[in-house]
Design a protein around this motif. Sequence first.
Motif, short mmCIF file in Angstrom:
data_model
loop_
_atom_site.label_atom_id
_atom_site.label_comp_id
_atom_site.label_asym_id
_atom_site.label_seq_id
_atom_site.Cartn_x
_atom_site.Cartn_y
_atom_site.Cartn_z
N VAL A 115 0.85 -1.18 0.00
CA VAL A 115 0.00 0.00 0.00
C VAL A 115 0.89 1.24 0.00
O VAL A 115 1.83 1.34 0.79
N VAL A 116 0.60 2.17 -0.92
CA VAL A 116 1.33 3.43 -0.97
C VAL A 116 0.41 4.53 -0.44
O VAL A 116 -0.69 4.73 -0.97
N GLN A 117 0.84 5.20 0.60
CA GLN A 117 0.08 6.31 1.16
C GLN A 117 0.78 7.62 0.82
O GLN A 117 1.98 7.75 1.00
N THR A 118 0.01 8.58 0.29
CA THR A 118 0.53 9.92 0.09
C THR A 118 -0.20 10.87 1.03
O THR A 118 -1.33 10.61 1.45
N ASN A 119 0.49 11.95 1.37
CA ASN A 119 -0.10 12.94 2.27
C ASN A 119 0.50 14.31 1.95
O ASN A 119 1.62 14.40 1.44
N VAL A 120 -0.25 15.33 2.22
CA VAL A 120 0.19 16.71 2.01
C VAL A 120 -0.08 17.50 3.28
O VAL A 120 -1.22 17.51 3.78
N TYR A 121 0.96 18.13 3.81
CA TYR A 121 0.83 19.04 4.95
C TYR A 121 0.98 20.46 4.44
O TYR A 121 1.89 20.76 3.66
N VAL A 122 0.11 21.33 4.92
CA VAL A 122 0.20 22.75 4.60
C VAL A 122 0.10 23.53 5.90
O VAL A 122 -0.88 23.38 6.65
N ASN A 123 1.12 24.32 6.19
CA ASN A 123 1.17 25.10 7.44
C ASN A 123 0.94 24.24 8.67
O ASN A 123 0.22 24.60 9.60
N GLY A 124 1.56 23.05 8.67
CA GLY A 124 1.51 22.17 9.83
C GLY A 124 0.30 21.27 9.90
O GLY A 124 0.19 20.47 10.82
N VAL A 125 -0.61 21.37 8.95
CA VAL A 125 -1.84 20.58 8.98
C VAL A 125 -1.79 19.53 7.88
O VAL A 125 -1.64 19.87 6.69
N GLY A 126 -1.94 18.25 8.27
CA GLY A 126 -1.94 17.16 7.31
C GLY A 126 -3.34 16.59 7.15
O GLY A 126 -4.26 17.28 6.72
N ASN A 127 -3.49 15.30 7.48
CA ASN A 127 -4.79 14.62 7.39
C ASN A 127 -5.36 14.65 5.97
O ASN A 127 -6.57 14.73 5.78
N ARG A 128 -4.46 14.56 4.99
CA ARG A 128 -4.90 14.53 3.59
C ARG A 128 -4.43 13.23 2.94
O ARG A 128 -3.90 13.21 1.83
N GLU A 129 -4.65 12.11 3.61
CA GLU A 129 -4.13 10.84 3.14
C GLU A 129 -4.91 10.29 1.95
O GLU A 129 -6.13 10.36 1.90
N GLN A 130 -4.18 9.76 1.01
CA GLN A 130 -4.73 8.91 -0.05
C GLN A 130 -3.90 7.64 -0.07
O GLN A 130 -2.69 7.67 0.19
N ARG A 131 -4.56 6.51 -0.37
CA ARG A 131 -3.84 5.23 -0.44
C ARG A 131 -4.17 4.53 -1.74
O ARG A 131 -5.30 4.58 -2.21
N LEU A 132 -3.15 3.85 -2.29
CA LEU A 132 -3.39 3.08 -3.50
C LEU A 132 -2.53 1.83 -3.50
O LEU A 132 -1.51 1.76 -2.81
N ASN A 133 -3.00 0.83 -4.24
CA ASN A 133 -2.20 -0.34 -4.55
C ASN A 133 -1.53 -0.11 -5.89
O ASN A 133 -2.17 0.38 -6.83
N LEU A 134 -0.27 -0.46 -5.99
CA LEU A 134 0.45 -0.25 -7.25
C LEU A 134 0.07 -1.30 -8.28
O LEU A 134 -0.46 -2.36 -7.95
N TRP A 135 0.35 -1.03 -9.55
CA TRP A 135 0.02 -1.93 -10.65
C TRP A 135 1.18 -2.86 -10.99
O TRP A 135 1.22 -3.49 -12.04
N PHE A 136 2.14 -2.95 -10.07
CA PHE A 136 3.29 -3.84 -10.22
C PHE A 136 3.75 -4.23 -8.82
O PHE A 136 3.30 -3.66 -7.82
N ASP A 137 4.64 -5.20 -8.75
CA ASP A 137 5.22 -5.61 -7.47
C ASP A 137 6.46 -4.77 -7.21
O ASP A 137 7.49 -4.95 -7.86
N PRO A 138 6.39 -3.82 -6.26
CA PRO A 138 7.51 -2.90 -6.04
C PRO A 138 8.70 -3.52 -5.31
O PRO A 138 9.68 -2.84 -5.06
N THR A 139 8.58 -4.81 -4.96
CA THR A 139 9.68 -5.48 -4.27
C THR A 139 10.59 -6.24 -5.24
O THR A 139 11.66 -6.70 -4.84
N LYS A 140 10.16 -6.38 -6.49
CA LYS A 140 10.90 -7.22 -7.43
C LYS A 140 11.92 -6.44 -8.25
O LYS A 140 12.87 -7.02 -8.79
N ASP A 141 11.72 -5.14 -8.37
CA ASP A 141 12.64 -4.33 -9.16
C ASP A 141 12.56 -2.88 -8.69
O ASP A 141 11.69 -2.52 -7.89
#
Length: 294
Positions: A115-141
């Motif tokens: 699972v890849v989680q992205t987040n954006v903080y602006v002026n110390g405030v986050g709580n903007r999480e998005q999560r996605l599954n990748l379309w490849f196996d990120p452990t193989k290459d």
Amino acid sequence: MGNLSHFKGVLVLFGLLALVGLATGAQFYKLFQPSWATDHFMYEGDVLKLRLDKYSGAGFASKGKYMFGKVTVQIKLVEGDSAGTVTAFYMSSDGPNHNEFDFEFLGNTTGEPYVVQTNVYVNGVGNREQRLNLWFDPTKDFHSYSILWNQRQVVFLVDETPVRVHSNLEHRGIPYPKNQPMGVYSSIWNADDWATQGGRVKTDWSHAPFVASYRGFDINACPCPDNVAWADNTRRCSSSTERRFWWDSPTVSELNLHQSHQLIWVRANHMIYDYCRDTARFPVTPAECEHHRH
């Protein structure tokens, strides 16, 4: 005589390998420095490896801070059972009112997708999480992970495919991160209180050490010396009639048609969580969500 030639050949090979390792170190140390647990750093050829065990993780930071541009690193994530671990690649400014752009790779149990989680903080405030599954196996290459930042948008990219856009909506009264220089960071650490299935699956230390591998370090951004005021850095790193920076060009001020279609595809097929749609956390939809629908 044959044995001597073989011995000399082995010495030459080891010498070449050492030079390659030195080259890798030189590439890394040109831009970055270890920030903690230097004994958990390993160099193998053109690859830097960070190790997590029950005693420590490890992390590194850029030597400088930057305002606008693009940062990229190629990562091969922890193989096998990585539950409880987090490998992070992010940009951040300093202080309680900091800005931050996060890639966090949340470990998994064997056979489940990363699972890849992205987040954006602006002026110390986050709580903007998005999560996605990748379309490849990120452990193989190795795959490239990039953050593009300019005065119009922040774009998270995986192998140059946009997976998230955070647009400048200041004209609608929504703050945008554009006046704080940021460092570039990466780390591997134990976060089994939340990382995998909300903390239900803990780190299995019998599988340690957990190793994340890195190469392809690249920072193409505007450097900001510490002794220069933020406002002066903003002016210096912004295009004007005298100079034109690539990150202010129209081609990167917004996604092109192909990139827009890529983002739609990612959101439709790979996104598994979007804070904008979490009515339990946000009974009132965050203001930027009304304008970030792609």
